[in-house]
Motif scaffolding. Sequence first.
Motif, PDB file in Angstrom:
ATOM      1  N   MET A  28       0.628  -1.160   0.095  1.00 40.77           N
ATOM      2  CA  MET A  28      -0.009   0.063   0.201  1.00 40.77           C
ATOM      3  C   MET A  28       0.904   1.374  -0.084  1.00 40.77           C
ATOM      4  N   ARG A  29       1.775   1.255   0.820  1.00 39.64           N
ATOM      5  CA  ARG A  29       2.649   2.291   0.809  1.00 39.64           C
ATOM      6  C   ARG A  29       3.575   2.660  -0.402  1.00 39.64           C
ATOM      7  N   SER A  30       3.798   1.591  -0.970  1.00 40.96           N
ATOM      8  CA  SER A  30       4.735   1.675  -2.363  1.00 40.96           C
ATOM      9  C   SER A  30       3.663   2.010  -3.550  1.00 40.96           C
ATOM     10  N   GLY A  31       2.401   2.221  -3.394  1.00 45.22           N
ATOM     11  CA  GLY A  31       1.540   2.497  -4.316  1.00 45.22           C
ATOM     12  C   GLY A  31       0.773   1.621  -5.117  1.00 45.22           C
ATOM     13  N   SER A  32       0.851   0.068  -4.605  1.00 45.47           N
ATOM     14  CA  SER A  32       0.381  -1.034  -5.052  1.00 45.47           C
ATOM     15  C   SER A  32      -1.015  -1.121  -4.375  1.00 45.47           C
ATOM     16  N   ALA A  33      -1.914  -0.641  -4.326  1.00 42.99           N
ATOM     17  CA  ALA A  33      -3.301  -0.935  -3.399  1.00 42.99           C
ATOM     18  C   ALA A  33      -3.845  -2.410  -3.859  1.00 42.99           C
TER      19      ALA A  33
END
Length: 914
Positions: A450-455
């Motif tokens: 989630m933090r890396s942008g892969s929801a």
Amino acid sequence: MVLLGRAAEQETVSRLLASARLGRGGALVVTGEPGIGKTALLADAVATSVGGDGVTRVLEVTPAEVERDLPFAALHALLLPALPLLDDIPGPQAVELGAALSLRPGDGRDRFAIGAATLSLLSRYAEDGPVVVVLDDVHWADRPSVDALAFAARRVRDDPVAVLVAGRSGELPEPVRDLPALDLAGIAPDAAARLLSAAFPSGPSRALDDLYRETGGNPLALLELAAEPLDDPTAGDAAAGFPHTLPERLQRSFARRLDALSTADRTVALVAALAGGDLRLTRAACRRLDLDPTGLDGAARAGLLTVEGERITFRHPLLRSVVYGAADQEVRRRVHGSLAAELASVDADRHAWHLAAATTRLDEDVATLLEELGDRAAARTAFTVASTALERAARLSPTTGAARTRLVASARAAASGGLPDRALALLDEAEPPSGPLTAHGAELRATLAMRSGSARVGLDLLERAADLATVDDRVLLLAEASRACMYLVDTVALRRVEARLVASLPDTTDPVARAVGLASSGASGVLLGRDSTSRLRAAVALLAEHVDPLAHPAALPWLMLAPLFLRDAVDGAPLRALVDQVRTRVGVGVLPDVLFHVARDQATSNAWERAAANYDEAARLARETGQGGELAMALAGLTWLESRAGRSAACRQHAADASALCRERSMLFGEIWCELALGDLALSEGRPDEAADRLTVLAARLEELGVGDPDLHPGPELVDALERTGRSAAARAVAARFAASATASGRPWTRARADRALGLVAAEGEFEAHFASALARHARTRDVFERARTQLAYGMRLRRAGRRVDARLLLRDALGTFDALGAVVWAASTRVELEATGERVAAREGVGPGALTPQELQVCLLLTEGRTTREAAAALFLSPKTIEYHLRKVYTRLGIHSREELADVLRGADPPTA
């Protein structure tokens, strides 16, 4: 000592120091290869500062490599002279910093909070005179100390504080890489000649040209290689074109000096290197090894080190590495063992590190000590140190299960410390992605995703983690999964997640899990088009009764989401008050998400200035802490607010930025907000065709996605745009469909907007009933902007029906609301309508809160709430001097002279008390 060949570099540093003396602080990172003169330049700066005015004070530290894994070792040494002032900074910050430095009991909640406390303490220390902060050899400093100092260094611009940092090129820790930098090259040939002439009055052993060609003007290398004997077999390697890096040549030179010592004296030097230069500890460890500590004298005569007071200082940090590298492994272990024994009752952390270094086999006792060290470090927010300790504990664990558990714990600490790549690598080792997962491992993978942008990946992992969790943890994991679904606008996944969550709710035993589960289920129902009012109200009551936001961070977002999804004027008021109380006590790592939800709530009331300030602050902190998802949503929120306010250029720019960030992260929710904002902006600015086209595409996209939430639908705005372009039949169809979904939702805010849409398309004899119903429902909500739009639409229809007197009453109210909110374009449209009724309306000047920048407004709001300058600085992670700077600008701009006058100006910006 006079520096040779560094006039330009000295001038750069002097400008920074002079600016600090005048009250404008800053930072500079000096970089270069070993021996290039970084330390000498910093020493010159210190000597100049202390001797120049007699007032400037210096805080300095040079960490040793052995201190790299000691939490906040460098920060403690650096701040030591300022620590008597610790109680002068805001209480929560004093507690955080005191706990981090092991001065007071307590557990750290957020690694960024230590940086904010460091800033406050430096600012307080600088009130008594300019301060120069010097951190040499930053590449050896523990990462938590570097994080804290870098955080402070970016914010000292309004304080008389100069921060000087030095480190090797290519080895700078990430937190200081974006600070202004000065890269040192070699000195010029004429300066090299003067340096060698002063060091070797009878001349160096080799030709100057050869030395300069080999060293590139590196001062330390010039001095070392000039002293090499002529028969050195490697002396001509560089001239012959053989590859020898400069640090390698320096190490060979240092090793030659070390070889001249006896075996015992070399071991004494090793003890000194591993003892971190502590003379008392060195002597004690030598006695345990039956060594004579006077062996230090031989190392000193060989030019390897100096002894002053209780400190041993090696001539250059490379020497410590040479001494360690030259020692036999068994000798190293014996030295580590003696140091561990000496430190057993003195320093638990250093005892554990030395004991681990002395251990050659798997050992649960040592692994346990390292695990305890890691837990202590994590409690002080020294997560990078904790990760290292826990990984080492895993390597020494005799059982596979203990090793796996400690590796997962190490990965979690790395993630908390801002090292996602390391965290993922550790997690892959503990639980390979192709193998079986544990609940904790899957949850951590989800967080990293989630933090890396892969929801999307995060959602999948949260569901898998929920499969493995206890019932209460399962509900919390599924609630977080529902948030992922909302950001993705994946209604298929949301139905699946909500069904699992609802099935688990009856078995929960923790009231916090039940409250969060009810809130999640209620919010999911809204997005899916169901009436979830009763479930949301039950969640609000449980959240208010059982949730401590600081103790239950997983529940914190739901304290604001539950009232937001209810959208009425009464429910949720206790939760808003609770969040307002704790928002200045949560750490900066959590604050962007908190501020975003607070701002969203304020944007649906009359507190637009506060909302803009909080969105702006959320975006600023999200950028600084690398939280791309929070940045995307804060910018999307700003876009939506700026559309209503008629700030066209800012709205378009933020829409572009937010949309790009959201697309990178599959956060469709933010993209939808931006499209809604741009469509409504076009409508307000008199471009109904563009608005109709945009909003029609958006409505079709929402239908395709299966979104049943009418609050995300542009129905009323699309009806308005279609009516203005003469497409009345299409407008009536949209209004009817929207009204049907709004009725199913059961929420007054939604149904009021539906009534307005029906009023826009109703026949002449029927529109009043729809508008009257809309205004009655608006009265049960906090959104005065929507009420004003209904009044404007109602007034326009009354005027066109020839009822100008009735229209004026509505239009006056609408204009007053738009003016108070700062909705300049809507206010201008309302003035035109009101003047068309025959009433003359004076233009409103941009004064009061609307004339302030978001950060200025944020400062003013905190000060007028009764916060002191220090408390406001702590809340905004700024220095008190920066707060004072903003306040002076505000006083000048508003023509006022006191906080009482400021409170009068801002009174119109206060949010409703309901």
